[in-house]
Write a protein that holds these residues in place. Structure first.
Motif, mmCIF file in Angstrom:
data_model
loop_
_atom_site.group_PDB
_atom_site.id
_atom_site.type_symbol
_atom_site.label_atom_id
_atom_site.label_comp_id
_atom_site.label_asym_id
_atom_site.label_seq_id
_atom_site.Cartn_x
_atom_site.Cartn_y
_atom_site.Cartn_z
ATOM 1 N N PRO A 92 0.833 -1.205 0.000
ATOM 2 C CA PRO A 92 0.000 0.000 0.000
ATOM 3 C C PRO A 92 0.872 1.262 0.000
ATOM 4 N N ASP B 122 0.492 5.543 0.450
ATOM 5 C CA ASP B 122 -0.383 6.656 0.805
ATOM 6 C C ASP B 122 -0.161 7.848 -0.095
ATOM 7 N N CYS B 123 1.071 8.017 -0.586
ATOM 8 C CA CYS B 123 1.441 9.178 -1.377
ATOM 9 C C CYS B 123 2.787 8.898 -2.036
ATOM 10 N N LEU C 182 -4.043 7.772 -6.103
ATOM 11 C CA LEU C 182 -2.805 7.922 -5.342
ATOM 12 C C LEU C 182 -2.273 9.341 -5.473
ATOM 13 N N ILE D 139 -2.810 13.290 1.588
ATOM 14 C CA ILE D 139 -3.356 12.011 2.059
ATOM 15 C C ILE D 139 -4.738 12.215 2.661
ATOM 16 N N SER E 44 -7.239 12.748 -0.126
ATOM 17 C CA SER E 44 -7.532 11.544 -0.918
ATOM 18 C C SER E 44 -8.381 10.556 -0.136
ATOM 19 N N ALA E 45 -8.369 10.669 1.188
ATOM 20 C CA ALA E 45 -9.159 9.748 2.036
ATOM 21 C C ALA E 45 -10.629 10.118 2.073
#
Length: 87
Positions: A10, A12-13, A40, A82, A85-86
């Motif tokens: 995974p 996150d960025c 992403l 992040i 994007s969440a």
């Protein structure tokens, strides 16, 4: 790119300099990520390229930090990307 191509890790960025050794620069990497991993977030940095130099669609999607910058600025920008994007 191999790390981003679905090996189960995974991310996150992604943080990249615009200038990189080899055949691909950070702008090409950001375009690739937008096509292949559209959710992403990407943060770019450069001492030579300014945000105004980017094509409009990339400028709107990928923040660009100009050098010099302080280390905590990377953390601040990435945390905001992040969080955005969440949602």
């Amino acid at each position: 790119m191999q790390l981003l191509e679905g090996n189960g890790r995974p991310f996150d960025c992604v943080f990249s300099d615009v200038q990189m050794p080899g055949h691909m620069d950070g702008l090409a990497l950001a375009r690739w990520i937008r096509r292949n991993r559209p959710g992403l977030p990407v943060l770019l940095a450069s001492g030579n390229v300014r945000a105004d130099d980017l094509e409009p669609d990339l400028r709107a999607a990928v923040p660009l930090m100009t050098k010099p910058y302080l280390g905590h600025a990377i953390e601040t920008h990435m945390a905001a990307l992040i969080a955005r994007s969440a949602t």
